[in-house]
Motif scaffolding. Structure first.
Motif, mmCIF file in Angstrom:
data_model
loop_
_atom_site.group_PDB
_atom_site.id
_atom_site.type_symbol
_atom_site.label_atom_id
_atom_site.label_comp_id
_atom_site.label_asym_id
_atom_site.label_seq_id
_atom_site.Cartn_x
_atom_site.Cartn_y
_atom_site.Cartn_z
ATOM 1 N N TRP A 123 0.829 -1.210 0.000
ATOM 2 C CA TRP A 123 0.000 0.000 0.000
ATOM 3 C C TRP A 123 0.862 1.259 0.000
ATOM 4 C CZ3 TRP A 123 -5.221 -0.134 -0.662
ATOM 5 C CH2 TRP A 123 -5.892 1.092 -0.571
ATOM 6 N N LEU A 124 1.820 1.333 0.916
ATOM 7 C CA LEU A 124 2.612 2.556 1.049
ATOM 8 C C LEU A 124 3.483 2.812 -0.172
ATOM 9 C CD1 LEU A 124 3.776 2.469 4.790
ATOM 10 C CD2 LEU A 124 1.783 3.597 3.795
ATOM 11 N N ASP A 125 3.972 1.758 -0.801
ATOM 12 C CA ASP A 125 4.843 1.927 -1.965
ATOM 13 C C ASP A 125 4.085 2.364 -3.209
ATOM 14 O OD1 ASP A 125 6.851 1.118 -0.320
ATOM 15 O OD2 ASP A 125 7.223 -0.803 -1.290
ATOM 16 N N ASN A 126 2.778 2.117 -3.253
ATOM 17 C CA ASN A 126 1.980 2.445 -4.437
ATOM 18 C C ASN A 126 1.083 3.660 -4.243
ATOM 19 O OD1 ASN A 126 2.249 0.211 -6.684
ATOM 20 N ND2 ASN A 126 2.311 -0.861 -4.713
ATOM 21 N N MET A 127 0.955 4.126 -3.015
ATOM 22 C CA MET A 127 0.059 5.241 -2.719
ATOM 23 C C MET A 127 0.562 6.516 -3.389
ATOM 24 S SD MET A 127 -1.199 6.346 1.074
ATOM 25 C CE MET A 127 0.460 6.883 1.524
ATOM 26 N N PRO A 128 -0.323 7.264 -4.051
ATOM 27 C CA PRO A 128 0.107 8.506 -4.702
ATOM 28 C C PRO A 128 0.695 9.500 -3.709
ATOM 29 C CG PRO A 128 -2.083 7.865 -5.454
ATOM 30 C CD PRO A 128 -1.747 6.971 -4.299
ATOM 31 N N LYS A 129 1.577 10.334 -4.192
ATOM 32 C CA LYS A 129 2.235 11.341 -3.372
ATOM 33 C C LYS A 129 1.210 12.230 -2.676
ATOM 34 C CE LYS A 129 5.426 15.265 -3.664
ATOM 35 N NZ LYS A 129 6.216 16.137 -4.581
ATOM 36 N N GLY A 130 1.451 12.462 -1.393
ATOM 37 C CA GLY A 130 0.602 13.366 -0.637
ATOM 38 C C GLY A 130 -0.689 12.745 -0.127
ATOM 39 N N LYS A 131 -0.910 11.465 -0.387
ATOM 40 C CA LYS A 131 -2.157 10.817 0.040
ATOM 41 C C LYS A 131 -1.977 10.121 1.389
ATOM 42 C CE LYS A 131 -4.624 12.191 -3.361
ATOM 43 N NZ LYS A 131 -5.759 13.105 -3.125
ATOM 44 N N TRP A 132 -3.081 9.684 1.947
ATOM 45 C CA TRP A 132 -3.127 9.187 3.327
ATOM 46 C C TRP A 132 -3.562 7.723 3.345
ATOM 47 C CZ3 TRP A 132 -1.342 11.130 7.726
ATOM 48 C CH2 TRP A 132 -1.842 10.665 8.948
ATOM 49 N N PRO A 133 -2.832 6.850 4.048
ATOM 50 C CA PRO A 133 -3.194 5.429 4.070
ATOM 51 C C PRO A 133 -4.299 5.106 5.066
ATOM 52 C CG PRO A 133 -1.164 5.768 5.285
ATOM 53 C CD PRO A 133 -1.570 7.121 4.746
ATOM 54 N N ASN A 134 -4.820 3.891 4.980
ATOM 55 C CA ASN A 134 -5.788 3.393 5.958
ATOM 56 C C ASN A 134 -5.662 1.881 6.030
ATOM 57 O OD1 ASN A 134 -8.472 2.104 4.446
ATOM 58 N ND2 ASN A 134 -7.333 3.533 3.167
ATOM 59 N N TRP A 135 -6.158 1.301 7.121
ATOM 60 C CA TRP A 135 -5.965 -0.123 7.372
ATOM 61 C C TRP A 135 -7.256 -0.704 7.932
ATOM 62 C CZ3 TRP A 135 -1.356 -0.762 5.236
ATOM 63 C CH2 TRP A 135 -0.474 0.322 5.245
ATOM 64 N N VAL A 136 -7.716 -1.795 7.337
ATOM 65 C CA VAL A 136 -9.008 -2.393 7.688
ATOM 66 C C VAL A 136 -8.810 -3.880 7.984
ATOM 67 C CG1 VAL A 136 -11.384 -2.791 6.942
ATOM 68 C CG2 VAL A 136 -10.129 -0.790 6.075
ATOM 69 N N LEU A 137 -9.358 -4.343 9.090
ATOM 70 C CA LEU A 137 -9.308 -5.771 9.423
ATOM 71 C C LEU A 137 -10.589 -6.505 9.056
ATOM 72 C CD1 LEU A 137 -7.607 -5.846 12.939
ATOM 73 C CD2 LEU A 137 -6.649 -6.673 10.782
ATOM 74 N N GLY A 138 -11.741 -5.855 9.281
ATOM 75 C CA GLY A 138 -13.009 -6.527 9.037
ATOM 76 C C GLY A 138 -14.121 -5.529 8.815
ATOM 77 N N ASN A 139 -15.294 -6.028 8.428
ATOM 78 C CA ASN A 139 -16.474 -5.181 8.268
ATOM 79 C C ASN A 139 -17.715 -6.055 8.230
ATOM 80 O OD1 ASN A 139 -16.742 -6.156 5.567
ATOM 81 N ND2 ASN A 139 -15.412 -4.525 4.808
ATOM 82 N N HIS A 140 -18.852 -5.441 7.936
ATOM 83 C CA HIS A 140 -20.138 -6.128 7.987
ATOM 84 C C HIS A 140 -20.314 -7.164 6.877
ATOM 85 C CE1 HIS A 140 -20.543 -2.745 5.252
ATOM 86 N NE2 HIS A 140 -21.524 -3.385 4.667
ATOM 87 N N ASP A 141 -19.379 -7.223 5.930
ATOM 88 C CA ASP A 141 -19.471 -8.184 4.828
ATOM 89 C C ASP A 141 -18.481 -9.332 4.953
ATOM 90 O OD1 ASP A 141 -21.516 -6.893 3.421
ATOM 91 O OD2 ASP A 141 -20.112 -5.562 2.389
#
Length: 567
Positions: free
Chosen positions: A355-373
């Motif tokens: 994720w970090l190596d491909n994220m566009p310059k100046g953008k913000w990462p996020n991390w998800v483990l699970g959800n309602h699906d």
């Protein structure tokens, strides 16, 4: 059970000298912000996914509601959650539990009233909690006024949906669908309208006809929906199923997916969806929504995108001059880890790097483990790893996203076919419903050990409560000397420190058994995170890695089993 060494240590000095490459570092620091505080709320806080039907029932009908969420506002404050994302609460026939919307400007009576919504927003904002709404733009309910009029060929609405003539007629005179496209919920994505004498497209349920985003009037209608809720005070949107928004104009048959292992052509996974997913026009529509949000103060938009190709996902960030969203959800911890055996230090590091190596310059990462699906984290990866994985997503650089119940380690419930509510499971029948049903991860929140886990006073809840609620619940964990929820609260406090808000990340160790990384920021304490992913006690020399570390340090947070803090 073996004790696990998942903990943080604080170094006795502030800075680590290292020459790690920029691809392995992440830093977000605003030069125009002398107080070093995150101006964007979605960068600062934890985002928690709330399934309203299952969070808290205020009126005793067995179904969670908006008043129930409001009544639990202090829980979010105590937990350290600063943003809540509500799955749909808009008016709906509930064929897909709110994802089939019949009125984009009305609250469904099951969940309450518009006044209840306004009171909730007021209460949450008084406690500095932001409210994110689910925006479901791909389709409506077949009971929406637009669709009813479209079926009738009303001049204004006739092209609001995707309509096509039949390819032909079979030997019995039945119309043949225009192509081989299939629904996410199985079988043909085309449904015949006897009244209109055409097929309409539905990538989800038959009762969820797809909107036609090649019609400018549809784009305008949905723009107005966004403005309606922004004017009401909602803080942002999680946009549902964004990849499905626009279809290729050729309406050609989709090819079979290579090496899918699926032999049933009625299933979605059988095909390579080159004509129904990620069309370039989708980016244009979403960028328009982002522009609307930018015209309001301090608003946020994130997108639901599942794709194996990181390059496809990154397009939905946009870039610094043409932003598309604040971030697309990062589901790689879900998509790329099929079970406990996949959770290794090297695997976790590779996902973070991806994720970090491909994220566009100046953008913000996020991390998800699970959800309602998706099946709950503890059921996919093991109950012993819940603290470690919460530590990972909440203290990596970026926004940590949690699903309600992850803070106490809730697990999937066993739901019989007779009690199954999810159409994704019902469509597969009693022999295979468990393969796709999302009900096991949607069971009511386990508040205490009273009847119905303190979720509802009803004689029967909309879906059964997990049978383990008498021992696994919020009250018990708050009263215990060590527990998952106490670790979660400590993590929420720690992530607000400058080191985690602005600092760099460097990996110290990544083996099959252990992942260790360092977060540091000039003038602030430096922290080491050590995660043992194995099923056994493990000894690791963190000083033998790529980052220079001191000889001693102090445990600040640890998992609910393991070494004492302060050692």
């Amino acid at each position: 059970m073996k004790s696990y060494v998942f903990f943080f240590v604080i170094f006795s000095y502030a800075i680590i000298n290292s020459q790690a490459s920029s691809l392995r570092l992440f830093r977000e620091r605003r030069a125009d912000d002398p107080n070093e505080t995150q101006k964007e709320f979605w960068k600062r806080g934890i985002l928690m996914d709330i399934y309203p039907r299952s969070f808290y029932d205020s009126d005793g009908d067995g179904i969670g509601d908006i008043k129930g969420i409001t009544e639990k506002s202090d829980y979010f404050v105590d937990l350290g959650v600063e943003m809540i994302w509500l799955n749909p609460v808009l008016k709906s026939p509930m064929k897909d539990f709110g994802y089939d919307i019949s009125d984009f400007r009305a609250i469904d009576p099951i969940f309450g009233t518009m006044e209840d919504y306004e009171n909730m927003l007021k209460e949450m904002h008084s406690k500095n909690i932001k409210v994110i709404f689910d925006f479901v733009p791909n389709h409506t309910s077949d009971q929406h006024e637009w669709f009813i009029k479209s079926v009738q060929n009303d001049p204004k609405y006739k092209d609001y949906y995707v309509w096509k003539d039949p390819k032909g007629y079979n030997s019995t005179g039945a119309p043949i669908p225009p192509n081989n496209w299939v629904s996410i919920f199985r079988f043909s994505a085309w449904e015949w309208s006897e009244e209109r004498k055409q097929f309409y497209l539905h990538k989800f349920l038959i009762e969820q006809p797809d909107l036609n985003y090649r019609n400018p009037e549809v784009v305008k209608e949905m723009n107005d929906v966004i403005r309606f809720w922004l004017d009401k005070g909602v803080d942002g949107f999680r946009v549902d199923a964004i990849q499905n928004l626009v279809e290729d104009v050729s309406f050609a048959d989709e090819p079979a997916a290579a090496n899918s292992g699926i032999t049933d052509p009625t299933l979605e996974g059988y095909y390579n969806h080159i004509y129904t997913l990620n069309q370039p026009e989708t980016i244009v529509v979403v960028r328009g929504w982002h522009e609307i949000l930018e015209s309001y103060k301090d608003r946020f938009m994130t997108l639901e995108i599942y794709d194996e190709d990181v390059k496809v996902i990154m397009k939905f960030y946009g870039n610094e001059t043409n932003p598309v969203s604040d971030f697309p959800f990062n589901f790689f911890f879900i998509n790329k880890l099929s079970g406990r055996s996949d959770v290794t230090g090297t695997r976790l590091k590779s996902i973070v790097d991806l994720w970090l190596d491909n994220m566009p310059k100046g953008k913000w990462p996020n991390w998800v483990l699970g959800n309602h699906d998706r099946n709950r984290v503890s059921s996919r990866f093991g109950t012993d790893l819940i603290d470690a994985l919460n530590m990972l997503v909440l203290l990596l650089p970026g926004t940590g996203v949690s699903y309600y119940g992850e803070e106490i380690g809730m697990v999937d419930a066993v739901i019989s076919f007779e009690d199954t509510q999810d159409p994704a499971g019902i469509n597969l029948g009693p022999d295979h419903y468990t393969e796709t049903s999302r009900d096991p991860e949607r069971t009511p929140m386990q508040w205490d050990d009273t009847e119905n886990a303190g979720f509802s006073t009803a004689s029967k809840t909309w879906i059964p409560v997990n049978e383990n609620y008498r021992t696994l619940n919020v009250k018990a964990q708050n009263e215990a000397s060590q527990s998952h929820i106490k670790v979660y609260k400590d993590l929420a406090k720690l992530r607000l420190k400058k080191t985690f808000q602005f600092g760099t990340i460097e990996f110290a160790v990544a083996t099959d058994e252990v992942l260790a990384f360092v977060r540091s920021y000039e003038g602030s304490p430096t922290y080491l995170v050590v995660i043992n992913t194995s099923a056994e006690d493990t000894t690791v020399d963190v000083q033998n890695g790529d980052v220079k570390l001191p000889d001693s340090a102090t445990v600040v947070i640890r998992s609910s089993t393991g070494y004492q803090r302060g050692n």
